[in-house]
Design a protein around this motif. Sequence first.
Motif, short mmCIF file in Angstrom:
data_model
loop_
_atom_site.label_atom_id
_atom_site.label_comp_id
_atom_site.label_asym_id
_atom_site.label_seq_id
_atom_site.Cartn_x
_atom_site.Cartn_y
_atom_site.Cartn_z
N LEU A 40 7.50 5.27 -4.77
CA LEU A 40 6.15 6.10 -4.65
C LEU A 40 5.94 6.64 -3.53
O LEU A 40 5.29 7.89 -3.42
CB LEU A 40 5.12 5.23 -5.28
N ARG A 41 6.03 6.10 -2.32
CA ARG A 41 5.80 6.56 -1.19
C ARG A 41 6.51 7.93 -0.85
O ARG A 41 6.14 8.86 -0.39
CB ARG A 41 6.09 5.62 0.06
N ALA A 42 7.88 7.78 -0.97
CA ALA A 42 8.98 8.95 -1.01
C ALA A 42 8.50 10.07 -2.02
O ALA A 42 8.67 11.19 -1.33
CB ALA A 42 10.32 8.53 -1.40
N ALA A 43 7.78 9.71 -2.78
CA ALA A 43 7.52 10.77 -4.15
C ALA A 43 6.08 11.31 -3.78
O ALA A 43 5.72 12.26 -4.62
CB ALA A 43 7.53 10.37 -5.53
N ALA A 54 3.22 11.26 -8.15
CA ALA A 54 4.08 10.46 -7.70
C ALA A 54 4.92 9.65 -8.72
O ALA A 54 5.89 9.46 -8.47
CB ALA A 54 3.62 9.61 -6.38
N ILE A 55 3.94 9.05 -9.74
CA ILE A 55 4.61 8.24 -10.58
C ILE A 55 5.46 9.26 -11.48
O ILE A 55 6.59 8.59 -11.78
CB ILE A 55 3.41 7.63 -11.65
N LYS A 56 5.11 10.23 -11.93
CA LYS A 56 6.06 11.12 -12.57
C LYS A 56 7.25 11.63 -12.07
O LYS A 56 8.31 11.65 -12.60
CB LYS A 56 5.15 12.69 -13.23
N SER A 57 7.18 11.77 -10.44
CA SER A 57 8.46 12.22 -9.85
C SER A 57 9.27 11.12 -9.66
O SER A 57 10.58 11.12 -9.76
CB SER A 57 7.78 12.65 -8.58
N ALA A 58 8.91 10.02 -9.43
CA ALA A 58 9.50 8.85 -9.19
C ALA A 58 10.25 8.19 -10.56
O ALA A 58 11.30 7.68 -10.39
CB ALA A 58 8.77 7.78 -8.38
N TYR A 59 9.42 8.10 -11.55
CA TYR A 59 9.84 7.40 -12.65
C TYR A 59 10.17 8.34 -13.93
O TYR A 59 10.82 7.87 -14.96
CB TYR A 59 8.84 6.39 -13.13
N GLU A 60 9.72 9.48 -13.94
CA GLU A 60 9.96 10.35 -15.30
C GLU A 60 9.28 9.52 -16.39
O GLU A 60 9.94 9.69 -17.38
CB GLU A 60 11.34 10.80 -15.11
N ILE A 94 0.72 -1.35 -0.03
CA ILE A 94 0.10 0.00 -0.02
C ILE A 94 0.97 1.21 0.03
O ILE A 94 1.68 1.28 0.85
CB ILE A 94 -0.90 -0.09 1.28
N VAL A 95 0.60 1.97 -0.94
CA VAL A 95 1.55 3.15 -1.07
C VAL A 95 1.04 4.35 -0.36
O VAL A 95 1.72 5.18 0.10
CB VAL A 95 1.52 3.49 -2.60
N HIS A 96 -0.21 4.49 -0.02
CA HIS A 96 -1.04 5.77 0.39
C HIS A 96 -2.14 5.52 0.97
O HIS A 96 -2.92 4.81 0.21
CB HIS A 96 -1.04 6.94 -0.45
#
Length: 170
Positions: free
Chosen positions: A163-166, A100-106, A47-49
């Motif tokens: 994803l949690r971090a982002a 979060a996806i965009k931040s973590a994985y670009e 669970i991410v969020h």
Amino acid sequence: MTPLERLWNGWRATYVQSLGTSEVPAGEGSIFTRILASGMSDEDANIVHRGETCFVILNAFPYGTGHVLVLPYREVANLEDLDAAETAELWPTVTDAVRAIKSAYEPEGVNVGINLGRPAGGSISEHLHVHAVPRWTGDGNFMTAVANTRTLPEPLVDTAAKLRAAWPTG
């Protein structure tokens, strides 16, 4: 047409097998309801969020690294079955998942979608969930075309941590 095969790395077996163990109680409800009732930590359940009425979990059978599902805690099948609080929280949570996806994985793009009902492609149609999938040009590579297989280069636990971090705050 043959179904798409998946090439899972060894680390996947533990997670997939855990879904059939006592950690996720058998019985009533969707796999999501059973995960929530299992008592597993968010880290163990990927669970991410967690929000007030909705949460975000990694897809156990992802189309690609970073594939998340956004869904209400309450098991409902249709958008019109959501209550006002769930409706108000669902889309902002999807938006945060995309951030979060965009931040973590670009990624170069992101697919967002809902399959309502089994005929629409809903594999767990009794529990509404929104997919958010990062995409890159050429990510449907030769493995899918020649081997009917997808490769996943990162363990789910690492994906969840990224994803949690982002995850957007405030």
